[in-house]
Design an enzyme around this catalytic site. Structure first.
Site, PDB file in Angstrom:
ATOM      1  N   THR A   1       0.816  -1.215   0.000  1.00  0.00           N
ATOM      2  CA  THR A   1       0.000   0.000   0.000  1.00  0.00           C
ATOM      3  C   THR A   1       0.846   1.260   0.000  1.00  0.00           C
ATOM      4  OG1 THR A   1      -1.847  -1.089   1.114  1.00  0.00           O
ATOM      5  CG2 THR A   1      -1.724   1.295   1.327  1.00  0.00           C
TER       6      THR A   1
ATOM      7  N   GLU B   1      -4.426 -28.326  27.461  1.00  0.00           N
ATOM      8  CA  GLU B   1      -5.664 -28.894  26.927  1.00  0.00           C
ATOM      9  C   GLU B   1      -5.453 -30.262  26.287  1.00  0.00           C
ATOM     10  OE1 GLU B   1      -8.709 -27.626  27.218  1.00  0.00           O
ATOM     11  OE2 GLU B   1      -7.874 -26.001  28.430  1.00  0.00           O
TER      12      GLU B   1
ATOM     13  N   SER C   1       1.257  -7.444  -0.741  1.00  0.00           N
ATOM     14  CA  SER C   1       1.864  -8.405   0.199  1.00  0.00           C
ATOM     15  C   SER C   1       1.032  -9.656   0.439  1.00  0.00           C
ATOM     16  CB  SER C   1       2.189  -7.722   1.535  1.00  0.00           C
ATOM     17  OG  SER C   1       1.022  -7.452   2.277  1.00  0.00           O
TER      18      SER C   1
ATOM     19  N   LYS D   1      -0.970  -7.323  12.936  1.00  0.00           N
ATOM     20  CA  LYS D   1      -1.971  -6.393  12.409  1.00  0.00           C
ATOM     21  C   LYS D   1      -3.302  -6.698  13.075  1.00  0.00           C
ATOM     22  CE  LYS D   1      -3.740  -4.534   8.053  1.00  0.00           C
ATOM     23  NZ  LYS D   1      -3.696  -4.600   6.567  1.00  0.00           N
TER      24      LYS D   1
ATOM     25  N   THR E   1       1.094  -4.196   4.285  1.00  0.00           N
ATOM     26  CA  THR E   1       0.810  -4.482   5.698  1.00  0.00           C
ATOM     27  C   THR E   1       0.167  -5.847   5.935  1.00  0.00           C
ATOM     28  OG1 THR E   1      -1.319  -3.318   5.548  1.00  0.00           O
ATOM     29  CG2 THR E   1       0.595  -2.035   6.280  1.00  0.00           C
ATOM     30  N   ASP E   2      -0.411  -6.462   4.893  1.00  0.00           N
ATOM     31  CA  ASP E   2      -1.137  -7.720   5.114  1.00  0.00           C
ATOM     32  C   ASP E   2      -0.244  -8.822   5.668  1.00  0.00           C
ATOM     33  OD1 ASP E   2      -3.433  -6.526   4.275  1.00  0.00           O
ATOM     34  OD2 ASP E   2      -3.612  -7.612   2.386  1.00  0.00           O
TER      35      ASP E   2
ATOM     36  N   TYR F   1      -8.037   0.711  -3.579  1.00  0.00           N
ATOM     37  CA  TYR F   1      -6.931   1.235  -4.377  1.00  0.00           C
ATOM     38  C   TYR F   1      -6.122   0.082  -4.959  1.00  0.00           C
ATOM     39  CZ  TYR F   1      -4.867   0.146   0.124  1.00  0.00           C
ATOM     40  OH  TYR F   1      -4.510  -0.499   1.274  1.00  0.00           O
TER      41      TYR F   1
END
Length: 364
Positions: free
Chosen positions: A47, A321, A94, A200, A127-128, A61
């Site tokens: 981005t 667990e 990304s 993120k 950023t992904d 975008y």
């Protein structure tokens, strides 16, 4: 006699004054400007290099359109804080990141950091998957010099573009002495995060990158880094991972836990030749009763089974667990599933011994 003394006194004073008046003026010494650090900006797309249809387009975008030289030229102040030069390593959104691109990027980072004329590196990134690339580099970079990943939540054409200030802060951080030895860092929104801890947390807001469990390392303010803590887990040159001779990484995938989950994806991944499976279980990595047989079958076939949690925060307790000792499973500690996958891939380049792999999850 008194007159003589007075005359002598004034003659001395007059001679002193004359000497002062006739002394050549001292030329002011110009202050030597501070030596600027040498920072290389490696661009990979995202981005921060995106463009929108209008100045108010902040969603919808097109990512990865602007080249590295345009990114640098858009922030003239960079030249005041570092000697910068750029390289376009590749240009992708990304979400399309791959293992092969990671290996290419890591090799270039290590090549540059080995040079005496490089003080630090900035990597512009979407950023992904930024947190994943950052953690991969945190485990394979072989230098204490700063490596800083940076991105943006708004494209370069937006009226509120955050890319320029993020890039400016990242360049200062990469050239700073304060960042040396702190592993790979992520900086956006004036906040400094550790590659291991950051994730993120929001789809679109500028403050999306956070470390839910352990918090920021520090802040960028008044053109410098302010650190308040340092990462303690081993990283960069302290790790045992060497990608210099690797052509590929072992295949590891993630299966998500949920109500009424099916064993089909686990069986399919085992059949496709996966070397490891991260099960992102509910709660503390709990495993559905219908999934346990599938994970046991996978382990019998030599696939490493790692229990993580989809929760996004907290420690996955070994033998909590699930009786991990009994089933020969590994647990993720505090790593989220996507980062646990990265460490498991790298661990599998060294060993398939589950005890050794668990040791790695305790120190990285």
């Amino acid at each position: 006699m008194q007159v003589f003394k007075s005359l002598k006194h004034w003659l001395v004073l007059g001679l002193g004054a004359a000497l002062v008046c006739n002394t050549p003026a001292q030329t002011p010494v110009e202050a030597t400007p501070p030596k600027l650090p040498n920072v290389v900006i490696l661009a990979t797309g995202g981005t921060i290099a995106g463009t929108g249809a209008t100045s108010t387009t902040t969603v919808g975008y097109t990512a990865a359109k602007v080249g590295v030289e345009q990114l640098i030229d858009a922030v003239p102040a960079l030249k005041q804080v570092a000697n910068v030069r750029g390289e376009q390593v590749f240009q992708v959104a990304s979400e399309n990141m791959t293992n092969d691109l990671w290996l290419k990027l890591a090799r270039r980072v290590n090549e540059l950091l080995a040079r005496s004329d490089v003080d630090g590196i900035v990597i512009t990134h979407g950023t992904d998957t930024l947190e994943e690339t950052a953690y991969f580099l945190d485990l394979v970079v072989k230098s204490e010099k700063p490596v800083v990943l940076v991105g943006a939540m708004r494209p370069s054409t937006a009226i509120s573009a955050d890319g320029p200030i993020n890039l400016y802060n990242a360049t200062i951080l990469a050239g700073s002495k304060e960042a040396v030895g702190k592993g790979v860092l992520v900086v956006l929104n004036d906040q400094i995060n550790s590659a291991r801890d950051v994730t993120k947390t929001n789809t679109s807001t500028a403050d999306t990158f956070r470390a839910p469990d352990l918090g920021f390392l520090g802040y960028m303010q008044d053109n410098r880094a302010h650190f308040y803590r340092a990462p303690l887990r081993k990283h960069t040159q302290e790790t045992e991972f060497d990608i210099s001779k690797l052509d590929s990484l072992p295949k590891v995938d993630i299966v998500y836990g949920y109500e009424n989950v099916s064993r089909v994806p686990i069986d399919a991944l085992v059949g496709a030749g996966d070397k490891g499976i991260v099960y992102a279980g509910v709660g503390d990595g709990s495993v559905h009763k219908d999934i346990m047989p599938a994970l046991m079958d996978a382990r019998k076939k030599g696939v490493i089974v790692l229990r993580g949690a989809r929760v996004g925060s907290g420690i996955v307790a070994r033998n909590g667990e699930v009786n991990d000792d009994k089933y020969d499973f590994v647990v993720s500690d505090t790593l989220n599933p996507q980062k646990a996958r990265i460490l498991l891939m790298l661990a599998l380049t060294r060993t398939d011994d589950t005890k050794e792999i668990q040791r790695m999850f305790a120190i990285y």
